[in-house]
Design a protein around this motif. Structure first.
Motif, PDB file in Angstrom:
ATOM      1  N   CYS A   1      -4.395 -10.372 -12.912  1.00 36.21           N
ATOM      2  CA  CYS A   1      -4.686  -9.253 -12.004  1.00 36.21           C
ATOM      3  C   CYS A   1      -5.371  -9.690 -10.707  1.00 36.21           C
ATOM      4  O   CYS A   1      -4.893  -9.372  -9.617  1.00 36.21           O
ATOM      5  CB  CYS A   1      -5.565  -8.223 -12.701  1.00 36.21           C
TER       6      CYS A   1
ATOM      7  N   ARG B   1      -6.247   4.798  -5.803  1.00 33.41           N
ATOM      8  CA  ARG B   1      -5.945   3.408  -6.022  1.00 33.41           C
ATOM      9  C   ARG B   1      -7.080   2.780  -6.812  1.00 33.41           C
ATOM     10  O   ARG B   1      -8.245   2.957  -6.492  1.00 33.41           O
ATOM     11  CB  ARG B   1      -5.852   2.754  -4.630  1.00 33.41           C
TER      12      ARG B   1
ATOM     13  N   CYS C   1      -3.689 -11.494  -7.670  1.00 36.88           N
ATOM     14  CA  CYS C   1      -2.904 -10.695  -6.712  1.00 36.88           C
ATOM     15  C   CYS C   1      -3.738  -9.593  -6.072  1.00 36.88           C
ATOM     16  O   CYS C   1      -3.671  -9.368  -4.880  1.00 36.88           O
ATOM     17  CB  CYS C   1      -1.706 -10.061  -7.409  1.00 36.88           C
ATOM     18  N   HIS C   2      -4.494  -8.872  -6.919  1.00 37.25           N
ATOM     19  CA  HIS C   2      -5.327  -7.775  -6.415  1.00 37.25           C
ATOM     20  C   HIS C   2      -6.713  -8.331  -6.101  1.00 37.25           C
ATOM     21  O   HIS C   2      -7.444  -8.682  -7.025  1.00 37.25           O
ATOM     22  CB  HIS C   2      -5.494  -6.680  -7.477  1.00 37.25           C
TER      23      HIS C   2
ATOM     24  N   CYS D   1       7.565  -8.969 -10.060  1.00 36.79           N
ATOM     25  CA  CYS D   1       6.705 -10.056  -9.551  1.00 36.79           C
ATOM     26  C   CYS D   1       6.247 -10.974 -10.691  1.00 36.79           C
ATOM     27  O   CYS D   1       6.456 -12.183 -10.650  1.00 36.79           O
ATOM     28  CB  CYS D   1       5.455  -9.528  -8.847  1.00 36.79           C
TER      29      CYS D   1
ATOM     30  N   HIS E   1       6.730   3.112 -10.637  1.00 37.41           N
ATOM     31  CA  HIS E   1       6.676   2.132  -9.558  1.00 37.41           C
ATOM     32  C   HIS E   1       5.907   0.870  -9.939  1.00 37.41           C
ATOM     33  O   HIS E   1       6.401  -0.236  -9.786  1.00 37.41           O
ATOM     34  CB  HIS E   1       6.057   2.791  -8.318  1.00 37.41           C
TER      35      HIS E   1
ATOM     36  N   TYR F   1       0.652   6.571  -3.981  1.00 42.07           N
ATOM     37  CA  TYR F   1      -0.511   6.510  -4.881  1.00 42.07           C
ATOM     38  C   TYR F   1      -1.633   7.374  -4.330  1.00 42.07           C
ATOM     39  O   TYR F   1      -2.141   7.115  -3.243  1.00 42.07           O
ATOM     40  CB  TYR F   1      -1.014   5.071  -5.036  1.00 42.07           C
TER      41      TYR F   1
ATOM     42  N   GLU G   1       0.860  -1.185   0.000  1.00 41.77           N
ATOM     43  CA  GLU G   1       0.000   0.000   0.000  1.00 41.77           C
ATOM     44  C   GLU G   1       0.893   1.230   0.000  1.00 41.77           C
ATOM     45  O   GLU G   1       0.865   2.031   0.921  1.00 41.77           O
ATOM     46  CB  GLU G   1      -0.863  -0.057   1.276  1.00 41.77           C
ATOM     47  N   THR G   2       1.726   1.365  -1.024  1.00 42.34           N
ATOM     48  CA  THR G   2       2.682   2.458  -1.108  1.00 42.34           C
ATOM     49  C   THR G   2       1.952   3.803  -1.052  1.00 42.34           C
ATOM     50  O   THR G   2       1.080   4.064  -1.888  1.00 42.34           O
ATOM     51  CB  THR G   2       3.522   2.332  -2.395  1.00 42.34           C
TER      52      THR G   2
ATOM     53  N   ILE H   1       7.330  -2.968 -10.190  1.00 38.86           N
ATOM     54  CA  ILE H   1       6.759  -4.028  -9.366  1.00 38.86           C
ATOM     55  C   ILE H   1       6.218  -5.151 -10.240  1.00 38.86           C
ATOM     56  O   ILE H   1       6.529  -6.316 -10.038  1.00 38.86           O
ATOM     57  CB  ILE H   1       5.603  -3.448  -8.492  1.00 38.86           C
ATOM     58  N   HIS H   2       5.428  -4.806 -11.237  1.00 39.36           N
ATOM     59  CA  HIS H   2       4.831  -5.840 -12.091  1.00 39.36           C
ATOM     60  C   HIS H   2       5.905  -6.619 -12.846  1.00 39.36           C
ATOM     61  O   HIS H   2       5.822  -7.840 -12.971  1.00 39.36           O
ATOM     62  CB  HIS H   2       3.814  -5.229 -13.067  1.00 39.36           C
TER      63      HIS H   2
ATOM     64  N   PRO I   1       0.929 -16.622  -9.221  1.00 39.88           N
ATOM     65  CA  PRO I   1      -0.105 -15.746  -9.820  1.00 39.88           C
ATOM     66  C   PRO I   1       0.426 -14.796 -10.890  1.00 39.88           C
ATOM     67  O   PRO I   1       1.441 -14.133 -10.696  1.00 39.88           O
ATOM     68  CB  PRO I   1      -0.641 -14.967  -8.616  1.00 39.88           C
ATOM     69  N   THR I   2      -0.266 -14.754 -12.028  1.00 41.17           N
ATOM     70  CA  THR I   2       0.110 -13.839 -13.109  1.00 41.17           C
ATOM     71  C   THR I   2      -1.058 -12.970 -13.579  1.00 41.17           C
ATOM     72  O   THR I   2      -0.866 -12.048 -14.352  1.00 41.17           O
ATOM     73  CB  THR I   2       0.639 -14.626 -14.336  1.00 41.17           C
TER      74      THR I   2
ATOM     75  N   VAL J   1      -2.635  -5.668  -2.466  1.00 40.93           N
ATOM     76  CA  VAL J   1      -1.979  -6.975  -2.577  1.00 40.93           C
ATOM     77  C   VAL J   1      -1.334  -7.366  -1.239  1.00 40.93           C
ATOM     78  O   VAL J   1      -0.650  -6.566  -0.618  1.00 40.93           O
ATOM     79  CB  VAL J   1      -0.872  -6.928  -3.661  1.00 40.93           C
TER      80      VAL J   1
HETATM   81  C1  HEC Z   1       2.073 -10.803  -8.860  1.00 42.70           C
HETATM   82  C2  HEC Z   1       1.068  -9.921  -8.293  1.00 42.70           C
HETATM   83  C3  HEC Z   1       0.429  -8.897  -9.198  1.00 42.70           C
HETATM   84  C4  HEC Z   1      -0.237  -9.126 -10.378  1.00 42.70           C
HETATM   85  C5  HEC Z   1      -0.437 -10.432 -11.120  1.00 42.70           C
HETATM   86  C6  HEC Z   1      -0.746  -7.824 -10.804  1.00 42.70           C
HETATM   87  N1  HEC Z   1      -0.377  -6.858  -9.900  1.00 42.70           N
HETATM   88 FE1  HEC Z   1      -0.833  -4.863 -10.008  1.00 42.70          FE
HETATM   89  N2  HEC Z   1       0.318  -4.481  -8.391  1.00 42.70           N
HETATM   90  C7  HEC Z   1       0.930  -5.459  -7.624  1.00 42.70           C
HETATM   91  C8  HEC Z   1       1.642  -4.803  -6.545  1.00 42.70           C
HETATM   92  C9  HEC Z   1       2.455  -5.498  -5.471  1.00 42.70           C
HETATM   93  C10 HEC Z   1       1.427  -3.404  -6.711  1.00 42.70           C
HETATM   94  C11 HEC Z   1       2.009  -2.275  -5.856  1.00 42.70           C
HETATM   95  C12 HEC Z   1       1.006  -1.703  -4.883  1.00 42.70           C
HETATM   96  C13 HEC Z   1       1.637  -0.739  -3.929  1.00 42.70           C
HETATM   97  O1  HEC Z   1       2.827  -0.861  -3.625  1.00 42.70           O
HETATM   98  O2  HEC Z   1       0.913   0.157  -3.437  1.00 42.70           O
HETATM   99  C14 HEC Z   1       0.573  -3.250  -7.872  1.00 42.70           C
HETATM  100  C15 HEC Z   1       0.095  -2.015  -8.330  1.00 42.70           C
HETATM  101  C16 HEC Z   1      -0.854  -1.875  -9.317  1.00 42.70           C
HETATM  102  C17 HEC Z   1      -1.481  -0.608  -9.690  1.00 42.70           C
HETATM  103  C18 HEC Z   1      -1.237   0.749  -9.046  1.00 42.70           C
HETATM  104  C19 HEC Z   1      -2.038   0.878  -7.743  1.00 42.70           C
HETATM  105  C20 HEC Z   1      -3.529   1.000  -7.922  1.00 42.70           C
HETATM  106  O3  HEC Z   1      -4.275   0.261  -7.235  1.00 42.70           O
HETATM  107  O4  HEC Z   1      -4.009   1.814  -8.732  1.00 42.70           O
HETATM  108  C21 HEC Z   1      -2.331  -0.887 -10.725  1.00 42.70           C
HETATM  109  C22 HEC Z   1      -3.210   0.093 -11.488  1.00 42.70           C
HETATM  110  C23 HEC Z   1      -2.233  -2.318 -10.999  1.00 42.70           C
HETATM  111  N3  HEC Z   1      -1.325  -2.881 -10.110  1.00 42.70           N
HETATM  112  C24 HEC Z   1      -2.934  -2.983 -11.966  1.00 42.70           C
HETATM  113  C25 HEC Z   1      -2.777  -4.325 -12.290  1.00 42.70           C
HETATM  114  C26 HEC Z   1      -3.428  -4.968 -13.434  1.00 42.70           C
HETATM  115  C27 HEC Z   1      -4.387  -4.285 -14.386  1.00 42.70           C
HETATM  116  C28 HEC Z   1      -3.006  -6.263 -13.444  1.00 42.70           C
HETATM  117  C29 HEC Z   1      -3.331  -7.368 -14.441  1.00 42.70           C
HETATM  118  C30 HEC Z   1      -2.985  -7.041 -15.827  1.00 42.70           C
HETATM  119  C31 HEC Z   1      -2.104  -6.436 -12.295  1.00 42.70           C
HETATM  120  N4  HEC Z   1      -1.989  -5.233 -11.634  1.00 42.70           N
HETATM  121  C32 HEC Z   1      -1.490  -7.621 -11.962  1.00 42.70           C
HETATM  122  C33 HEC Z   1       0.896  -6.822  -7.824  1.00 42.70           C
HETATM  123  C34 HEC Z   1       0.340  -7.472  -8.905  1.00 42.70           C
END
Ligand code: HEC
Ligand code: HEC
Ligand code: HEC
Ligand code: HEC
Length: 156
Positions: free
Chosen positions: A147, A44, A150-151, A122, A114, A41, A37-38, A118-119, A144-145, A49
């Protein structure tokens, strides 16, 4: 004697304040599961996650240097629990991709943003792991790959 004692307390308070201020961008202690929860942002769009930090290096075979690196991007291979570690946002400073940067090369996006960093970290490793172990995306043992793996869905 009393004077020294009082000085000791004052010093401890000052050190405590320095430590708290430092903890915003770096830290030596870390929970087993990190709520990602950085604070940078502003808004959100995705659920928070829950990252099983400890399991990654005790059970999943990842090493500190797979995720933590220095200001040149070189892996911090000799990192130990208790060392001071900088948050990813310290260097990957921007949050949400700016429209103007949409066509930026992938490496530059990762360096700047950021969530791109991260993406890449991970999901990059998870995809490799699944490929090496021939785990399909829906295999319950797959890393997990997608969205929502993880979310978690955001509560309305
Ligand atoms: C392996 C786990 C993982 C997967 C799979 C993943 N994410 Fe994330 N995502 C994260 C993490 C960890 C953060 C960082 C959150 C933070 O530090 O606040 C993040 C941050 C984000 C953020 C910025 C924060 C927010 O909530 O607006 C967005 C947008 C986002 N991800 C969208 C996606 C989308 C769309 C997908 C699928 C295409 C996806 N993520 C897949 C782990 C993942
Ligand atoms: C799979 C990736 C991964 C591995 C492996 C890993 N970490 Fe981390 N670690 C992270 C992430 C992501 C964070 C959260 C950073 C953030 O919030 O920006 C973190 C946070 C930390 C923090 C807290 C930093 C703070 O901002 O409060 C410490 C300390 C830490 N890790 C130490 C270690 C050590 C020591 C090892 C090896 C024994 C290790 N980590 C292995 C990804 C990893
Ligand atoms: C001290 C500054 C700093 C911190 C802290 C930092 N990075 Fe980086 N990172 C860099 C630099 C510099 C590069 C290299 C950029 C380049 O080569 O263009 C990089 C590259 C990367 C890359 C692409 C290369 C690779 O290793 O795959 C990823 C992914 C990445 N960082 C993720 C993270 C994550 C996740 C965290 C937090 C756990 C983190 N970074 C913390 C500075 C930092
Ligand atoms: C160096 C490789 C590597 C990196 C980097 C990595 N993971 Fe993983 N992760 C794994 C492996 C391997 C598994 C599957 C373990 C198993 O179930 O056998 C896994 C499983 C998971 C799981 C599902 C199981 C659990 O413990 O909850 C989540 C969630 C997860 N990772 C989140 C993340 C996030 C978030 C990041 C980035 C901050 C990340 N991972 C970075 C290797 C990695």
């Amino acid at each position: 004697m009393k004077g020294t004692h009082r000085f000791g307390i004052a010093a401890a308070i000052v050190l405590g304040l320095v430590f708290v201020a430092g903890a915003i961008y770096a830290g030596t202690t870390v929970p087993d599961v990190i709520k990602m929860e950085t604070p940078a942002y502003e808004k959100r769009t995705k659920g928070i996650v829950e990252f099983s930090h400890k399991k990654h290096f005790t059970e999943y075979g990842a090493t500190c240097g797979d995720c933590h690196h220095d200001e040149n991007g070189q892996p911090l291979t000799d990192l130990k629990e208790g060392d001071d570690v900088q948050s990813c946002i310290t260097c990957h400073k921007e949050t949400v991709l700016d429209k103007a940067d949409r066509k930026m090369p992938k490496e530059e996006k990762i360096a700047k943003y950021h969530n791109e960093a991260i993406h890449a970290n991970c999901i990059g490793c998870h995809k490799e792991h699944n490929k090496e172990n021939k785990l399909g995306r829906k295999d319950p043992k797959a890393a997990p790959t997608s969205c929502t793996q993880c979310h978690p869905k955001k509560k309305k």
